[in-house]
Design a protein around this motif. Structure first.
Motif, PDB file in Angstrom:
ATOM      1  N   ALA A  55       3.331   0.199  -9.952  1.00 54.18           N
ATOM      2  CA  ALA A  55       4.645   0.829 -10.100  1.00 54.18           C
ATOM      3  C   ALA A  55       4.454   2.336 -10.061  1.00 54.18           C
ATOM      4  N   VAL A  56       5.479   3.021  -9.605  1.00 53.12           N
ATOM      5  CA  VAL A  56       5.466   4.478  -9.629  1.00 53.12           C
ATOM      6  C   VAL A  56       5.495   4.905 -11.091  1.00 53.12           C
ATOM      7  N   SER A  57       4.669   5.861 -11.433  1.00 49.10           N
ATOM      8  CA  SER A  57       4.603   6.361 -12.805  1.00 49.10           C
ATOM      9  C   SER A  57       5.553   7.535 -12.978  1.00 49.10           C
ATOM     10  N   ASN A  58       6.109   7.652 -14.165  1.00 50.68           N
ATOM     11  CA  ASN A  58       6.914   8.828 -14.495  1.00 50.68           C
ATOM     12  C   ASN A  58       6.041  10.064 -14.655  1.00 50.68           C
ATOM     13  N   ASP A  59       4.745   9.846 -14.791  1.00 52.23           N
ATOM     14  CA  ASP A  59       3.770  10.925 -14.962  1.00 52.23           C
ATOM     15  C   ASP A  59       2.948  11.028 -13.677  1.00 52.23           C
ATOM     16  N   SER A  60       3.197  12.047 -12.886  1.00 55.70           N
ATOM     17  CA  SER A  60       2.525  12.173 -11.587  1.00 55.70           C
ATOM     18  C   SER A  60       1.021  12.403 -11.710  1.00 55.70           C
ATOM     19  N   SER A  61       0.527  12.695 -12.916  1.00 57.27           N
ATOM     20  CA  SER A  61      -0.911  12.890 -13.090  1.00 57.27           C
ATOM     21  C   SER A  61      -1.648  11.561 -13.300  1.00 57.27           C
ATOM     22  N   LYS A  62      -0.901  10.470 -13.496  1.00 58.91           N
ATOM     23  CA  LYS A  62      -1.523   9.152 -13.658  1.00 58.91           C
ATOM     24  C   LYS A  62      -2.185   8.741 -12.353  1.00 58.91           C
ATOM     25  N   THR A  63      -3.301   8.029 -12.460  1.00 57.05           N
ATOM     26  CA  THR A  63      -3.997   7.559 -11.265  1.00 57.05           C
ATOM     27  C   THR A  63      -4.357   6.089 -11.408  1.00 57.05           C
ATOM     28  N   LEU A  64      -4.549   5.475 -10.272  1.00 56.41           N
ATOM     29  CA  LEU A  64      -4.941   4.077 -10.202  1.00 56.41           C
ATOM     30  C   LEU A  64      -6.150   3.993  -9.277  1.00 56.41           C
ATOM     31  N   THR A  65      -7.222   3.399  -9.756  1.00 54.31           N
ATOM     32  CA  THR A  65      -8.422   3.238  -8.940  1.00 54.31           C
ATOM     33  C   THR A  65      -8.393   1.869  -8.282  1.00 54.31           C
ATOM     34  N   GLY A  66      -8.719   1.851  -7.014  1.00 53.42           N
ATOM     35  CA  GLY A  66      -8.774   0.603  -6.262  1.00 53.42           C
ATOM     36  C   GLY A  66      -9.789   0.735  -5.157  1.00 53.42           C
ATOM     37  N   LYS A  67      -9.606  -0.061  -4.127  1.00 52.37           N
ATOM     38  CA  LYS A  67     -10.486   0.008  -2.958  1.00 52.37           C
ATOM     39  C   LYS A  67      -9.632   0.149  -1.713  1.00 52.37           C
ATOM     40  N   ILE A  68     -10.186   0.849  -0.736  1.00 55.35           N
ATOM     41  CA  ILE A  68      -9.531   0.983   0.550  1.00 55.35           C
ATOM     42  C   ILE A  68     -10.372   0.252   1.591  1.00 55.35           C
ATOM     43  N   TYR A  69      -9.677  -0.502   2.424  1.00 54.53           N
ATOM     44  CA  TYR A  69     -10.332  -1.247   3.490  1.00 54.53           C
ATOM     45  C   TYR A  69      -9.707  -0.853   4.816  1.00 54.53           C
ATOM     46  N   ILE A  70     -10.493  -0.939   5.865  1.00 52.81           N
ATOM     47  CA  ILE A  70      -9.996  -0.682   7.212  1.00 52.81           C
ATOM     48  C   ILE A  70      -9.794  -2.037   7.881  1.00 52.81           C
ATOM     49  N   LEU A  71      -8.561  -2.272   8.327  1.00 52.42           N
ATOM     50  CA  LEU A  71      -8.194  -3.549   8.942  1.00 52.42           C
ATOM     51  C   LEU A  71      -7.668  -3.338  10.349  1.00 52.42           C
ATOM     52  N   SER A  72      -7.738  -4.376  11.142  1.00 52.62           N
ATOM     53  CA  SER A  72      -7.062  -4.372  12.435  1.00 52.62           C
ATOM     54  C   SER A  72      -5.583  -4.656  12.190  1.00 52.62           C
ATOM     55  N   PRO A  73      -4.721  -4.343  13.132  1.00 52.24           N
ATOM     56  CA  PRO A  73      -3.304  -4.683  12.962  1.00 52.24           C
ATOM     57  C   PRO A  73      -3.095  -6.183  12.720  1.00 52.24           C
ATOM     58  N   GLU A  74      -3.906  -7.011  13.363  1.00 46.93           N
ATOM     59  CA  GLU A  74      -3.783  -8.460  13.171  1.00 46.93           C
ATOM     60  C   GLU A  74      -4.170  -8.862  11.751  1.00 46.93           C
ATOM     61  N   GLU A  75      -5.192  -8.222  11.215  1.00 52.02           N
ATOM     62  CA  GLU A  75      -5.600  -8.528   9.844  1.00 52.02           C
ATOM     63  C   GLU A  75      -4.550  -8.069   8.835  1.00 52.02           C
ATOM     64  N   LEU A  76      -3.867  -6.978   9.130  1.00 56.42           N
ATOM     65  CA  LEU A  76      -2.804  -6.526   8.236  1.00 56.42           C
ATOM     66  C   LEU A  76      -1.677  -7.556   8.179  1.00 56.42           C
ATOM     67  N   ILE A  77      -1.377  -8.165   9.293  1.00 58.64           N
ATOM     68  CA  ILE A  77      -0.365  -9.232   9.331  1.00 58.64           C
ATOM     69  C   ILE A  77      -0.838 -10.425   8.495  1.00 58.64           C
ATOM     70  N   LYS A  78      -2.132 -10.723   8.540  1.00 54.10           N
ATOM     71  CA  LYS A  78      -2.677 -11.801   7.703  1.00 54.10           C
ATOM     72  C   LYS A  78      -2.541 -11.453   6.222  1.00 54.10           C
ATOM     73  N   ALA A  79      -2.748 -10.183   5.878  1.00 54.34           N
ATOM     74  CA  ALA A  79      -2.580  -9.756   4.483  1.00 54.34           C
ATOM     75  C   ALA A  79      -1.127  -9.907   4.058  1.00 54.34           C
ATOM     76  N   ASP A  80      -0.184  -9.574   4.957  1.00 57.86           N
ATOM     77  CA  ASP A  80       1.242  -9.764   4.661  1.00 57.86           C
ATOM     78  C   ASP A  80       1.532 -11.225   4.338  1.00 57.86           C
ATOM     79  N   ALA A  81       0.968 -12.122   5.146  1.00 61.24           N
ATOM     80  CA  ALA A  81       1.200 -13.556   4.931  1.00 61.24           C
ATOM     81  C   ALA A  81       0.601 -13.995   3.594  1.00 61.24           C
ATOM     82  N   TYR A  82      -0.558 -13.481   3.258  1.00 57.10           N
ATOM     83  CA  TYR A  82      -1.193 -13.826   1.981  1.00 57.10           C
ATOM     84  C   TYR A  82      -0.336 -13.361   0.810  1.00 57.10           C
ATOM     85  N   GLU A  83       0.162 -12.141   0.868  1.00 62.30           N
ATOM     86  CA  GLU A  83       0.964 -11.597  -0.230  1.00 62.30           C
ATOM     87  C   GLU A  83       2.321 -12.278  -0.325  1.00 62.30           C
ATOM     88  N   GLY A  84       2.845 -12.759   0.766  1.00 57.65           N
ATOM     89  CA  GLY A  84       4.071 -13.552   0.764  1.00 57.65           C
ATOM     90  C   GLY A  84       5.321 -12.774   0.399  1.00 57.65           C
TER      91      GLY A  84
END
Length: 106
Positions: A55-84
């Motif tokens: 969610a967007v934080s009311n405090d712009s200094s808040k941060t969220l750590t995660g991971k970034i992956y590089i996907l093909s456009p086709e793989e992004l569509i697969k991620a969309d299907a997974y997330e539903g």
């Protein structure tokens, strides 16, 4: 591993970081890097009372750590299907300045 046709960046913070999920969705294990998303937090609300969302934080200094992956456009569509239907994909700007996709609850 960067692929020549892989042009989509995906910021993840939950199950898409899991090896078993990646194999099921993309038929490969993704090679990601740690990334920071500013101005967002993990929400107290969970999808299906189980899965995290951000969610967007009311405090712009808040941060969220995660991971970034590089996907093909086709793989992004697969991620969309997974997330539903419970999530929607939005574009975010990481602390590095890179633009990436992320999933947020509808």
């Amino acid at each position: 591993m960067q692929r020549p046709s892989a042009t989509q960046y995906l910021f993840t913070y939950g199950t898409l970081q899991e090896t078993e999920v990646q194999l099921g969705v993309f038929s490969r294990v993704l090679q990601g890097e740690e990334a920071i998303l500013r101005g967002y937090i993990l929400s107290n609300e969970k999808v299906a009372d189980r899965y995290p969302t951000i969610a967007v934080s009311n405090d712009s200094s808040k941060t969220l750590t995660g991971k970034i992956y590089i996907l093909s456009p086709e793989e992004l569509i697969k991620a969309d299907a997974y997330e539903g239907d419970a999530y929607r994909r939005i574009q975010v700007v990481l602390a590095s300045g890179e633009k990436a996709w992320a999933y947020i609850a509808k």
